[in-house]
Enzyme design. Sequence first.
Site, PDB file in Angstrom:
ATOM      1  CG  ASP A   9      51.585  47.054  24.662  1.00 33.23           C
ATOM      2  OD1 ASP A   9      50.961  46.677  23.648  1.00 33.23           O
ATOM      3  OD2 ASP A   9      52.311  48.067  24.682  1.00 33.23           O
ATOM      4  CG  ASP A  11      54.804  47.207  19.051  1.00 34.21           C
ATOM      5  OD1 ASP A  11      55.684  46.370  18.816  1.00 34.21           O
ATOM      6  OD2 ASP A  11      53.780  47.332  18.352  1.00 34.21           O
TER       7      ASP A  11
HETATM    8 MG   LIG Z   1      52.836  49.726  23.549  1.00 38.30          MG
END
Ligand SMILES: [Mg+2]
Length: 196
Positions: A9, A11
Amino acid sequence: MPINTVFLDRDGVINYDRPDYVKSRNEFRFIPGSRKALALLAGSGMKVILITNQSAVGRGIITSAGLESIHRHLLAGVKAAGGRIDDILYCPHRPEDDCSCRKPRPGLLLQAAARHCLRLDQAVMIGDSAKDIQAARAAGCNAAYLVKTGHWQEALAELGAAGQVPDKVFANLLEAAGWIMATWRPEAARFPARDC
Ligand SMILES: [Mg+2]
Ligand SMILES: [Zn+2]
């Protein structure tokens, strides 16, 4: 079985998340150790692929060109630190668009597997939210790990309520990468991982 692919992922894993979205290069801040983690993973034979929900595009908060500019900045920063990201797949849609690619749905992971000829049972996912863990499960990834650099407290509560748990929880991406390198013999990674 060797692990051939690490899905990440963005962020809350590589860079700090923001409640108002990362809208520009100026708002993009690497989490300490994340570039070092990517350099560590780059020393293996594994594919490293970013899988990210970017609904700010669908909401009209940033353009896809703006997002891709942020990604060029991200890639340059990673490369300068000796790391490598093989691909970035993002979902631009809003939750209400009900698309098949927004995590927790597995669409982006399936697209990445098709594009790079990956075996998802030889892939692991590292994320900071319940959606990341759930997408990995839905796609049939070998394992799903949570890092404590983003929304992990909400993630553990949400997963717990759904009767789910991550396979492991790490302080940050660097700790996760170190553990993967020590545990999964990623130097044995081979591509293509299957006929396709
Ligand atoms: Mg995230
Ligand atoms: Zn989507």
